[in-house]
Motif scaffolding. Sequence first.
Motif, PDB file in Angstrom:
ATOM      1  N   GLY A 256       0.815  -1.211   0.000  1.00 29.93           N
ATOM      2  CA  GLY A 256       0.000   0.000   0.000  1.00 29.93           C
ATOM      3  C   GLY A 256       0.843   1.252   0.000  1.00 29.93           C
ATOM      4  N   LYS A 257       0.191   2.338  -0.380  1.00 23.00           N
ATOM      5  CA  LYS A 257       0.880   3.610  -0.458  1.00 23.00           C
ATOM      6  C   LYS A 257       0.214   4.566   0.520  1.00 23.00           C
ATOM      7  N   ILE A 258       1.013   5.262   1.319  1.00 27.21           N
ATOM      8  CA  ILE A 258       0.455   6.211   2.276  1.00 27.21           C
ATOM      9  C   ILE A 258      -0.173   7.373   1.510  1.00 27.21           C
ATOM     10  N   SER A 259      -1.460   7.614   1.750  1.00 24.68           N
ATOM     11  CA  SER A 259      -2.125   8.686   1.015  1.00 24.68           C
ATOM     12  C   SER A 259      -2.437   9.881   1.908  1.00 24.68           C
ATOM     13  N   ASP A 260      -2.407   9.666   3.211  1.00 26.92           N
ATOM     14  CA  ASP A 260      -2.702  10.785   4.108  1.00 26.92           C
ATOM     15  C   ASP A 260      -2.139  10.475   5.495  1.00 26.92           C
ATOM     16  N   VAL A 261      -1.673  11.506   6.152  1.00 27.26           N
ATOM     17  CA  VAL A 261      -1.209  11.343   7.526  1.00 27.26           C
ATOM     18  C   VAL A 261      -2.176  12.088   8.424  1.00 27.26           C
ATOM     19  N   ARG A 262      -2.766  11.368   9.365  1.00 27.12           N
ATOM     20  CA  ARG A 262      -3.735  12.001  10.260  1.00 27.12           C
ATOM     21  C   ARG A 262      -3.166  12.072  11.667  1.00 27.12           C
ATOM     22  N   PHE A 263      -4.023  12.397  12.617  1.00 27.28           N
ATOM     23  CA  PHE A 263      -3.540  12.619  13.978  1.00 27.28           C
ATOM     24  C   PHE A 263      -2.962  11.343  14.590  1.00 27.28           C
ATOM     25  N   SER A 264      -3.696  10.232  14.482  1.00 32.18           N
ATOM     26  CA  SER A 264      -3.192   9.018  15.104  1.00 32.18           C
ATOM     27  C   SER A 264      -3.207   7.828  14.146  1.00 32.18           C
ATOM     28  N   MET A 265      -3.236   8.113  12.850  1.00 35.60           N
ATOM     29  CA  MET A 265      -3.195   7.003  11.889  1.00 35.60           C
ATOM     30  C   MET A 265      -2.805   7.496  10.507  1.00 35.60           C
ATOM     31  N   TRP A 266      -2.437   6.524   9.702  1.00 31.56           N
ATOM     32  CA  TRP A 266      -2.173   6.835   8.304  1.00 31.56           C
ATOM     33  C   TRP A 266      -3.305   6.290   7.450  1.00 31.56           C
ATOM     34  N   ASN A 267      -3.621   6.995   6.375  1.00 30.19           N
ATOM     35  CA  ASN A 267      -4.528   6.434   5.380  1.00 30.19           C
ATOM     36  C   ASN A 267      -3.682   5.779   4.301  1.00 30.19           C
ATOM     37  N   VAL A 268      -4.057   4.581   3.934  1.00 29.35           N
ATOM     38  CA  VAL A 268      -3.254   3.846   2.971  1.00 29.35           C
ATOM     39  C   VAL A 268      -4.095   3.459   1.764  1.00 29.35           C
ATOM     40  N   ASP A 269      -3.562   3.747   0.597  1.00 31.99           N
ATOM     41  CA  ASP A 269      -4.221   3.337  -0.645  1.00 31.99           C
ATOM     42  C   ASP A 269      -3.751   1.926  -0.963  1.00 31.99           C
ATOM     43  N   ILE A 270      -4.695   0.971  -0.956  1.00 32.62           N
ATOM     44  CA  ILE A 270      -4.292  -0.416  -1.179  1.00 32.62           C
ATOM     45  C   ILE A 270      -4.830  -0.948  -2.510  1.00 32.62           C
ATOM     46  N   ASN A 271      -4.964  -0.088  -3.487  1.00 29.19           N
ATOM     47  CA  ASN A 271      -5.349  -0.513  -4.836  1.00 29.19           C
ATOM     48  C   ASN A 271      -6.695  -1.244  -4.818  1.00 29.19           C
ATOM     49  N   SER A 272      -7.651  -0.651  -4.154  1.00 29.14           N
ATOM     50  CA  SER A 272      -8.931  -1.308  -3.933  1.00 29.14           C
ATOM     51  C   SER A 272     -10.010  -0.224  -3.825  1.00 29.14           C
ATOM     52  N   PRO A 273     -11.287  -0.607  -3.942  1.00 30.87           N
ATOM     53  CA  PRO A 273     -12.316   0.413  -3.720  1.00 30.87           C
ATOM     54  C   PRO A 273     -12.334   0.934  -2.280  1.00 30.87           C
TER      55      PRO A 273
ATOM     56  N   LYS B  52       4.640   7.994  21.773  1.00 38.44           N
ATOM     57  CA  LYS B  52       4.157   9.142  21.004  1.00 38.44           C
ATOM     58  C   LYS B  52       5.280   9.624  20.095  1.00 38.44           C
ATOM     59  N   LYS B  53       4.980   9.643  18.823  1.00 36.67           N
ATOM     60  CA  LYS B  53       5.966  10.137  17.868  1.00 36.67           C
ATOM     61  C   LYS B  53       5.232  10.968  16.852  1.00 36.67           C
ATOM     62  N   GLU B  54       5.978  11.739  16.107  1.00 40.96           N
ATOM     63  CA  GLU B  54       5.342  12.473  15.026  1.00 40.96           C
ATOM     64  C   GLU B  54       5.174  11.537  13.847  1.00 40.96           C
ATOM     65  N   LEU B  55       3.914  11.388  13.402  1.00 34.08           N
ATOM     66  CA  LEU B  55       3.636  10.358  12.415  1.00 34.08           C
ATOM     67  C   LEU B  55       4.335  10.595  11.083  1.00 34.08           C
ATOM     68  N   ASN B  56       4.365  11.863  10.658  1.00 40.71           N
ATOM     69  CA  ASN B  56       4.931  12.078   9.324  1.00 40.71           C
ATOM     70  C   ASN B  56       6.446  11.937   9.277  1.00 40.71           C
ATOM     71  N   LYS B  57       7.066  11.774  10.472  1.00 40.50           N
ATOM     72  CA  LYS B  57       8.502  11.513  10.456  1.00 40.50           C
ATOM     73  C   LYS B  57       8.776  10.027  10.293  1.00 40.50           C
ATOM     74  N   VAL B  58       7.778   9.223  10.598  1.00 38.07           N
ATOM     75  CA  VAL B  58       7.937   7.774  10.448  1.00 38.07           C
ATOM     76  C   VAL B  58       7.602   7.361   9.020  1.00 38.07           C
ATOM     77  N   TYR B  59       6.363   7.582   8.612  1.00 37.17           N
ATOM     78  CA  TYR B  59       5.990   7.359   7.222  1.00 37.17           C
ATOM     79  C   TYR B  59       5.324   8.624   6.717  1.00 37.17           C
ATOM     80  N   ASP B  60       5.697   9.025   5.504  1.00 42.50           N
ATOM     81  CA  ASP B  60       5.096  10.226   4.943  1.00 42.50           C
ATOM     82  C   ASP B  60       4.289   9.857   3.696  1.00 42.50           C
ATOM     83  N   ILE B  61       3.529  10.835   3.225  1.00 48.62           N
ATOM     84  CA  ILE B  61       2.708  10.601   2.038  1.00 48.62           C
ATOM     85  C   ILE B  61       3.593  10.141   0.876  1.00 48.62           C
TER      86      ILE B  61
END
Lengths: 232, 306
Positions: B68-85, B100-109
């Motif tokens: 999957g590809k990270i499509s959005d970084v939110r407050f406590s989760m990532w949105n992932v595009d998994i090639n599906s509806p 507690k870490k900053e999410l976009n430093k771990v995985y970014d869009i």
Amino acid sequence: MMSEFIRKDGRKYDELRPIKIEAGVLERADGSAYLEFGGNKILVAVYGPRESYIRRLLKPNTGVIRCRYNMAPFSVDDRKRPGPDRRSSEISKITADALRPALMLENYPRSMIDVYIEVIEAEGGTRCAGITAASVALVDAGIPMKDIVVGCAAGKVDDEVVLDLSEYEDKEGQADIPIAIMPRTGEITLLQSDGDLTEEEFQKAIDLAMEGCLKVSELQKEALMKKYSTEQ
Amino acid sequence: MIYVENKDLVIPGQILADDEYYSGRGTFKENGKVCSSLMGLVSLRNKKLRVIPLKSKYVPKKGDVVIGKISDVRFSMWNVDINSPYSGILPAFEVFGREKKELNKVYDIGDVLFLRVVDVDEIKKAKLGLKGRGMGKFKGGIIVDIAPTKVPRLIGKKGSMINMIKDKTNCKIVVGQNGLVWVKGDKDMEQLTKNIIHLIEAEAHTSGLTNKIKNKLYLAIDGELPPEEAEEEQDFVLEKPKLQDFKEELEQEERAKHEAKEIKEKGDKPNIAEVIEELKRKNKSKKDNGLSYGDNSNNSFILNNK
């Protein structure tokens, strides 16, 4: 008396115009089809099932289908003003309604299927041709369906009930009945009627259109089979 | 009464058989007849009819491994595009627990990840996780997109197809069940692998494909055909390869851990190193006779899962 009647373009009363169907013509769409029906040239693209950002349209228990019927400005003799108008929004709606009963979208809740019907050249009977092409494109997209919907029209010209009206017959004729059916069960998914017919003539027209649908249905199946058997 | 044969090409609405046959996936029953609901190939086993689609969209299923590809970084989760509806969500606690870490430093869009579907709810929202071997972020490489139904074909019987490609092109390949394939290696080889994968996708319903691909690969890389081998014809089986999931592996790991603990508790204080060594051997032999998802031994993308 029926068999002797020859129409303006030389067809018999129960003769269809020449038809050509091709499945899977577009690279980027999930499913697509190209159809020539007499002078009609129609291209259909199907996208989905996919996520939609129009949240209000989505349903939690099933997928939804959305159609757009659009005529190219150069598709008719007088240039057509581009963009949707009353006629094309009506056809968009009835196309979606005609296709919906055949689709099995329970496994795709909260998703949306988009069907884009582009009329490149028009010569009467585009709504039926659009439905016919759209269902081929839906099959090509791998969407589960109960049956392949097929459309065909019948009408009355010069007091004769005839099959598959051309543009001239549509304009000059007395009645036009486009129908769409699911050929395996014979269920009618679309029925419109425009003009004056007696009860007898109406029944005759429906029977004739049904027969026409079955003929077109065979061509749809052939087109789909051909597309994937060449790859074999 | 049955109207079709195994592996026949069918279209939606086609009547396949009468009532005495069972209706499986891709089919439905109406008026005592089994009908197809998809365009695809018939699979008949023990009076059970199924239709395997030629094209389909990926619908997330619990336990699947996907790319999957990270499509959005939110407050406590990532949105992932998994090639599906349906889009997937990767909750932060699946990645770093309570910390507690900053999410976009771990995985970014835009980052591409190898994930497991932890759970799917009734509205098909997929919860993703990173527990399992080789799960985590990919560095470099390319993504090849194929139809999810063709994934078993790409892997082949016990990984025959994918291992052959890996050996020949020297690329690392990871296949997700959502139809995305990650390939990393030499630039030219990446492209070659991509073309080969697309070829497999296009010809997935033909028989003897492994040999055909083998010839193509040898021609492209060595410039000559492979030495003749009396190989049995591969049957076209569109079944999910068993080793695609790691469940067994995970269970084994779990069991081993348990054993180690037990021994410890006994108070014998055995040499831990010995136990670990044994475990390694076990795992290795396991891997040798089975398909692994990507060659994990020398992969750079492995994250340390606590």
